[in-house]
Motif scaffolding. Sequence first.
Motif, short mmCIF file in Angstrom:
data_model
loop_
_atom_site.label_atom_id
_atom_site.label_comp_id
_atom_site.label_asym_id
_atom_site.label_seq_id
_atom_site.Cartn_x
_atom_site.Cartn_y
_atom_site.Cartn_z
N ARG A 1 -29.09 12.43 22.26
CA ARG A 1 -29.31 13.88 22.25
C ARG A 1 -28.05 14.70 22.49
N CYS A 2 -27.07 14.12 23.20
CA CYS A 2 -25.92 14.91 23.64
C CYS A 2 -24.58 14.27 23.31
N GLY A 3 -24.58 13.11 22.71
CA GLY A 3 -23.33 12.41 22.46
C GLY A 3 -22.94 11.50 23.61
N PHE A 4 -21.99 10.62 23.32
CA PHE A 4 -21.52 9.67 24.33
C PHE A 4 -20.56 10.36 25.29
N GLU A 5 -20.31 9.68 26.40
CA GLU A 5 -19.36 10.17 27.38
C GLU A 5 -18.21 9.17 27.48
N SER A 6 -17.20 9.51 28.24
CA SER A 6 -16.04 8.64 28.49
C SER A 6 -15.40 8.21 27.17
N ALA A 7 -14.76 7.03 27.21
CA ALA A 7 -14.00 6.58 26.05
C ALA A 7 -14.89 6.25 24.85
N GLU A 8 -16.15 5.88 25.11
CA GLU A 8 -17.04 5.48 24.02
C GLU A 8 -17.32 6.62 23.04
N GLN A 9 -17.19 7.88 23.53
CA GLN A 9 -17.49 9.00 22.64
C GLN A 9 -16.53 9.05 21.46
N VAL A 10 -15.32 8.55 21.64
CA VAL A 10 -14.34 8.57 20.56
C VAL A 10 -14.83 7.73 19.39
N VAL A 11 -15.49 6.62 19.70
CA VAL A 11 -15.91 5.69 18.65
C VAL A 11 -17.34 5.95 18.20
N LEU A 12 -18.27 6.01 19.14
CA LEU A 12 -19.69 6.06 18.79
C LEU A 12 -20.26 7.46 18.68
N GLY A 13 -19.48 8.48 19.03
CA GLY A 13 -19.97 9.83 18.77
C GLY A 13 -19.77 10.81 19.92
N ARG A 14 -19.15 11.94 19.59
CA ARG A 14 -18.89 12.98 20.59
C ARG A 14 -20.06 13.93 20.75
N ASN A 15 -21.01 13.88 19.81
CA ASN A 15 -22.16 14.78 19.84
C ASN A 15 -23.35 14.08 19.22
N ALA A 16 -24.50 14.76 19.20
CA ALA A 16 -25.72 14.14 18.70
C ALA A 16 -25.61 13.73 17.24
N ALA A 17 -24.93 14.55 16.42
CA ALA A 17 -24.81 14.23 14.99
C ALA A 17 -24.07 12.92 14.79
N GLU A 18 -22.92 12.75 15.46
CA GLU A 18 -22.14 11.52 15.30
C GLU A 18 -22.84 10.33 15.93
N ALA A 19 -23.43 10.54 17.12
CA ALA A 19 -24.08 9.43 17.82
C ALA A 19 -25.34 8.97 17.11
N THR A 20 -26.17 9.90 16.63
CA THR A 20 -27.41 9.54 15.96
C THR A 20 -27.15 8.80 14.65
#
Length: 572
Positions: free
Chosen positions: A301-320
């Motif tokens: 719903r909100c994206g990943f946190e810490s270093a993982e957000q760079v790869v798996l998604g900074r926000n819901a669009a990228e993460a989903t």
Amino acid sequence: MSEQNTPPRKPDAGPVYHYGEQNANGTQEVYVTLTENSDTREKNIVFASQWVIPVIFVPGVMGTNLKSKDKSKPVWMPPNGMWSTTKLAVGFMFKDAKERQILFNRDDAEVNWDGPIEADRVQLHNDKDHAKKVLYERGWGSVHWSSYGDILQDLHLKLNQEILVRSGPLSTPELQEWWAKTMQADPADYGCVTGQAKPLTEKEIKELKRYRFEIWCCGYNWLQSNSESARDLDAYIQKVLKVYEREDEPRARKVIVVTHSMGGLVTRGMLQLPGAQERVLGVVHGVQPAAGAPAVYKRARCGFESAEQVVLGRNAAEATAVMANAPALLEMLPFADYNRGKPWLKVEGHAFALPKEGDPFGEIYGSTAWYGLVPEQSTALIDPAGIVAKQLPKNGTIRKQFGKVLRDVEKFQKSITQPGSNYHPVTHAYCGIDRERKTWGEFTWRGQVPAETDIANAQLMRDDGDGRIMVGAGKQIALKEDAPNQDSDSIVSAWSGVAPFAYSKSFFIHGQGQVPDENSINLMRTSNADAPAWKKSYEHQFSYGDDKKLYRGLWATLYGITRIAQLADWAK
């Protein structure tokens, strides 16, 4: 065997030892140097036990190197240094949701068994190239070296070269100092909260030398379902045992499995397969998200946190775009039995709390409401690259296909939580719970919501995908994501971390935190405030790289392996 002229030795010189070196097929060989007849020293050829207990290491999510099936590009090759980390971060910074979905397409990914190995401490053979070949044969190249290189080498050294020492050829072997002083300590000092777990005895530790412990790794495609990875792991274990087959009788009959994080879920899935449990002597689980993690909901719903957000998604669009198409990531959502089935999704100052009926899939994950994993208004985020659309059956829709994925996720979670088959009968485990490393034990949408508001039936008006939404319920109400609120290892909440406690022969808790509403477990922790158990805990990804003065992750693992090894009965 090689021949070489050497100067004559004094008759009183000490004995010479030549040690067997290992081959990939489980055999051993020795190289010796011929000397002059005047060299009267005692010559000894020493082979390790011909009887083997293979130890299979199963890494956590993102801990396996992946490549595309056509081998044209790497899918995931985690960095092993500052430069490669920076290079990876820059590369992902400009990838949008569409590019991430294409890169992390589970159907196009497979394990890369040829990743870097920098085993500078393990000496399997005089020929370094031969030694590295053996390690590649044992799967060491399939895992992220910076995360797991130390634990693989530590396990090999501690279980083989660093147990016993002799003062002379006829002397009785004695425990080396590290095992004598460290591994014979009170398990409670290292975090054990199971009363039946007793200190290891010298006899039990020496019993390990009846076997040779060979360390294997089984990477897996962490984008596919854990049920598929479970079948791959079972096949890998059978392949490993086949290595030790001999005409007279096998040199290894069962394996010990050591897991990290999601590798524990893969292993529990593997144990459901016909005959699989009989091939496993016992299991040691490390920092397993054993009942799932609300952090997974937060990330969708909100994206990943810490270093993982760079790869798996900074926000819901990228993460989903990644998560909705990677069943294994969804399989870490909170299980139906998370925290004994109590609600964990809430709205601040309101009676809203789910799941109410113990069905997170029907009430949350599959719901199209504003609080669902993927609300109706966000359906397009599932398939930005159009990969799913191309594979839809007649009359199929993106939403229906996502529902099918969720049903398979639910099926897997249920399969590994059935009473009597949810864990191996001989299980040991540990987790980290620290007050300075928080994650989401519950997830609360925070805002000013009047108690009389029908928030459950509110409409999603706006969602920035970064933790701030607007819902309409008579009036517009702004909500934002909750902050991490529970002691943990930064990823696995205390409730999920201790879930294996009731099924473990020994269970260890490391760190300065507490388990909410579990006073019986909290009271079992040692009262020795100076014990290693109470020192600040490790971060989730590097639980096996705990402070080398404490060795807590390694300690708990070696304790479990030593206990399990006592059950082996094939050494003659």
